[in-house]
Write a protein that holds these residues in place. Structure first.
Motif, PDB file in Angstrom:
ATOM      1  N   GLN A  63      54.577  50.205  -7.731  1.00 14.64           N
ATOM      2  CA  GLN A  63      55.124  50.380  -9.069  1.00 14.64           C
ATOM      3  C   GLN A  63      56.477  49.686  -9.147  1.00 14.64           C
ATOM      4  O   GLN A  63      57.365  49.954  -8.322  1.00 14.64           O
ATOM      5  N   GLY A  64      56.627  48.797 -10.117  1.00 20.43           N
ATOM      6  CA  GLY A  64      57.929  48.181 -10.360  1.00 20.43           C
ATOM      7  C   GLY A  64      58.898  49.227 -10.877  1.00 20.43           C
ATOM      8  O   GLY A  64      58.494  50.223 -11.484  1.00 20.43           O
ATOM      9  N   GLY A  69      55.643  47.924 -18.782  1.00 16.68           N
ATOM     10  CA  GLY A  69      54.896  46.910 -18.048  1.00 16.68           C
ATOM     11  C   GLY A  69      53.424  47.222 -17.924  1.00 16.68           C
ATOM     12  O   GLY A  69      52.986  48.357 -18.062  1.00 16.68           O
ATOM     13  N   ASN A  70      52.667  46.192 -17.659  1.00 15.38           N
ATOM     14  CA  ASN A  70      51.218  46.293 -17.503  1.00 15.38           C
ATOM     15  C   ASN A  70      50.840  46.568 -16.055  1.00 15.38           C
ATOM     16  O   ASN A  70      51.672  46.486 -15.154  1.00 15.38           O
ATOM     17  N   THR A  71      49.562  46.858 -15.871  1.00 11.57           N
ATOM     18  CA  THR A  71      49.010  47.023 -14.529  1.00 11.57           C
ATOM     19  C   THR A  71      48.105  45.837 -14.240  1.00 11.57           C
ATOM     20  O   THR A  71      47.159  45.565 -14.977  1.00 11.57           O
ATOM     21  N   VAL A  72      48.421  45.145 -13.172  1.00  5.67           N
ATOM     22  CA  VAL A  72      47.668  43.975 -12.744  1.00  5.67           C
ATOM     23  C   VAL A  72      47.050  44.291 -11.392  1.00  5.67           C
ATOM     24  O   VAL A  72      47.691  44.906 -10.533  1.00  5.67           O
ATOM     25  N   ALA A  73      45.813  43.888 -11.207  1.00 12.28           N
ATOM     26  CA  ALA A  73      45.132  44.084  -9.930  1.00 12.28           C
ATOM     27  C   ALA A  73      44.928  42.737  -9.246  1.00 12.28           C
ATOM     28  O   ALA A  73      44.612  41.739  -9.898  1.00 12.28           O
ATOM     29  N   ILE A 117      56.148  41.457  -0.296  1.00  6.98           N
ATOM     30  CA  ILE A 117      57.216  40.873  -1.114  1.00  6.98           C
ATOM     31  C   ILE A 117      57.426  41.687  -2.395  1.00  6.98           C
ATOM     32  O   ILE A 117      58.569  41.953  -2.791  1.00  6.98           O
ATOM     33  N   LEU A 118      56.338  42.108  -3.038  1.00  2.00           N
ATOM     34  CA  LEU A 118      56.481  42.918  -4.252  1.00  2.00           C
ATOM     35  C   LEU A 118      57.125  44.268  -3.946  1.00  2.00           C
ATOM     36  O   LEU A 118      57.923  44.772  -4.738  1.00  2.00           O
ATOM     37  N   CYS A 128      52.903  47.701 -12.799  1.00  2.00           N
ATOM     38  CA  CYS A 128      52.269  48.162 -11.570  1.00  2.00           C
ATOM     39  C   CYS A 128      51.341  47.059 -11.057  1.00  2.00           C
ATOM     40  O   CYS A 128      50.699  46.365 -11.843  1.00  2.00           O
ATOM     41  N   VAL A 129      51.271  46.922  -9.748  1.00  2.00           N
ATOM     42  CA  VAL A 129      50.320  45.998  -9.136  1.00  2.00           C
ATOM     43  C   VAL A 129      49.442  46.807  -8.191  1.00  2.00           C
ATOM     44  O   VAL A 129      49.933  47.529  -7.324  1.00  2.00           O
TER      45      VAL A 129
END
Length: 180
Positions: A63-64, A69-73, A117-118, A128-129
């Motif tokens: 989680q940023g 923000g969006n959630t990217v997978a 890195i994220l 969120c990634v």
């Protein structure tokens, strides 16, 4: 964070990770060593995850820290093919009859490097990634049970990757919609 610089710093470790994965190829739904290896690195880096997903799969989430923000997978397949490898390299398959002939070892190493890195730069971005380490891609049986377990819930966009030797570095080939 200077992402290019951090990537260069991590590069030797990512090469080592890819080679360790390459030495331990496992067929679909039998990626036990691979899953344990990935979970160990995620634990070391403080990245939360769900395991097991679809048997041997993993979903990690970062989680940023900026609002909204969006959630990217980001998806990485991790199974091997039932092929015998030329054993002339020092990091060749230790499992006769199985090898990473399609780049899945690289896919996992790239996803792990991206996750690290994220995680280290999460104060600089929002959203969120999710990272999907998907089992059984080669048999076309891994995605469906992952989806049935809800891994796509709340995801706004998903990206996968494929190693393609027809394009020279540093270029990427991207197009909208479904591909490969």
């Amino acid at each position: 964070m200077n992402i290019k610089q951090r990537t260069e710093e991590l590069y030797p470790q990512l090469v080592r990770i890819r080679r360790e994965l390459h030495q331990h190829p496992e067929p679909g739904f039998k990626e036990h060593w691979t899953s344990a290896y990935i979970c160990g690195l995620l634990d070391e880096w403080g990245i939360s995850y769900e395991f097991p997903v679809a048997g041997t799969g993993i979903v990690a989430m970062i989680q940023g820290e900026k609002p909204s923000g969006n959630t990217v997978a980001l998806r990485a397949d991790m199974d091997a093919l039932p092929l015998t490898e030329d054993i002339s390299r020092p990091f060749c398959s230790l499992y006769p009859g199985h090898m990473h002939a399609c780049g899945h070892d690289a896919h996992v190493a790239i996803a792990l490097g991206t996750a690290r890195i994220l995680m280290e730069s999460r104060s600089e971005w929002s959203g969120c990634v999710k990272f999907f380490f998907q089992p059984a891609e080669e048999s076309c049986h891994g995605a469906e049970p992952c989806i049935a377990q809800g891994v796509l819930e709340g995801v706004d966009a998903i990206y996968g990757q494929h190693i393609w030797d027809g394009l020279e570095a540093p270029y990427l080939n991207v197009q909208p919609g479904v591909r490969m």
